[in-house]
Design a protein around this motif. Sequence first.
Motif, mmCIF file in Angstrom:
data_model
loop_
_atom_site.group_PDB
_atom_site.id
_atom_site.type_symbol
_atom_site.label_atom_id
_atom_site.label_comp_id
_atom_site.label_asym_id
_atom_site.label_seq_id
_atom_site.Cartn_x
_atom_site.Cartn_y
_atom_site.Cartn_z
ATOM 1 N N THR A 193 -12.283 -21.450 49.084
ATOM 2 C CA THR A 193 -12.396 -20.921 50.437
ATOM 3 C C THR A 193 -11.575 -21.732 51.425
ATOM 4 O O THR A 193 -10.911 -21.181 52.317
ATOM 5 N N ALA A 194 -11.599 -23.058 51.268
ATOM 6 C CA ALA A 194 -10.816 -23.927 52.159
ATOM 7 C C ALA A 194 -9.318 -23.662 52.014
ATOM 8 O O ALA A 194 -8.571 -23.691 52.999
ATOM 9 N N MET A 195 -8.885 -23.390 50.793
ATOM 10 C CA MET A 195 -7.464 -23.087 50.559
ATOM 11 C C MET A 195 -7.081 -21.751 51.178
ATOM 12 O O MET A 195 -5.988 -21.608 51.750
ATOM 13 N N ALA A 196 -7.987 -20.771 51.089
ATOM 14 C CA ALA A 196 -7.740 -19.482 51.734
ATOM 15 C C ALA A 196 -7.676 -19.645 53.242
ATOM 16 O O ALA A 196 -6.813 -19.045 53.913
ATOM 17 N N GLU A 197 -8.567 -20.448 53.788
ATOM 18 C CA GLU A 197 -8.585 -20.710 55.227
ATOM 19 C C GLU A 197 -7.252 -21.318 55.687
ATOM 20 O O GLU A 197 -6.674 -20.887 56.694
ATOM 21 N N GLN A 198 -6.773 -22.288 54.941
ATOM 22 C CA GLN A 198 -5.502 -22.928 55.291
ATOM 23 C C GLN A 198 -4.348 -21.932 55.242
ATOM 24 O O GLN A 198 -3.492 -21.897 56.142
ATOM 25 N N LYS A 199 -4.329 -21.104 54.209
ATOM 26 C CA LYS A 199 -3.258 -20.116 54.059
ATOM 27 C C LYS A 199 -3.287 -19.100 55.207
ATOM 28 O O LYS A 199 -2.246 -18.780 55.798
ATOM 29 N N VAL A 200 -4.465 -18.598 55.532
ATOM 30 C CA VAL A 200 -4.589 -17.607 56.598
ATOM 31 C C VAL A 200 -4.262 -18.224 57.954
ATOM 32 O O VAL A 200 -3.585 -17.598 58.789
ATOM 33 N N ASP A 201 -4.709 -19.450 58.200
ATOM 34 C CA ASP A 201 -4.393 -20.120 59.467
ATOM 35 C C ASP A 201 -2.885 -20.306 59.624
ATOM 36 O O ASP A 201 -2.337 -20.120 60.719
ATOM 37 N N ASN A 202 -2.208 -20.669 58.534
ATOM 38 C CA ASN A 202 -0.747 -20.817 58.587
ATOM 39 C C ASN A 202 -0.072 -19.476 58.873
ATOM 40 O O ASN A 202 0.924 -19.418 59.601
#
Length: 246
Positions: A193-202
């Motif tokens: 989930t944290a990796m998805a969050e980082q990708k979406v924020d970018n």
Amino acid sequence: MAKRIIVDIFIPCFVDQLFPETGMNMVKVLEKIGCEVNYNPNQTCCGQPAFNAGFFDEAREVAIKFLDDFSNETSHYIVAPSASCVGMVRNAYQDIFVKSSNLVKYRTMQKKVYELTEFLTDVMGVTNIEGAALQGRYTYHDSCSALRECGIKAGPRALLDNVQGLELVEMEDNETCCGFGGTFAVKFEAISTAMAEQKVDNALATGADYIISTDSSCLMHLQAYINKQKKPIKTMHIADVLASGW
């Protein structure tokens, strides 16, 4: 008379069950550029879920079935809307069949397997799908399987450059994993989930309307996070983009 290009399509499990329109749009694009498309209804899975989970005997059974399903015509290309599945067949099958009587048969098939965008650009020499149009800005996600297993990077961008109305804005760390990884997302939910969050924020930082990629599995993972967090961006498979507007 020009030689007919015959394509046997492989539709991954999750595309078949969750994103059938992506499979249909791949057919639409292939037929538009003049390919004759075949579909074998006996096809099932490439075996990747079992292989990645360590069930090698089960994965071998599925791989043998895949080999039987797609080895009847040596002249046909095999095309899938998933670099993940293509990477499995091209790479993991080498380990599965290394000491098998099926190795020669597999080597013949291995040379014919392509992800959709690399088939369009590398085999057919096509970077412009006539009539493709979609208004908005997009950022591109390089899936791990496309980039690292299949060496796909420039081709999808070249195709998208010719989609009328689309503008590319690259995001930071576009080659970083989205966090899906199949069962990884289940076993390590917090990290995933944290990796998805980082990708979406970018992606959001670019002001893009869309995140586009070659792999529905990545996009499914990112879209779930987007929906839950109510983020103002949408994911799209490249096949769906190339089939838009005509």
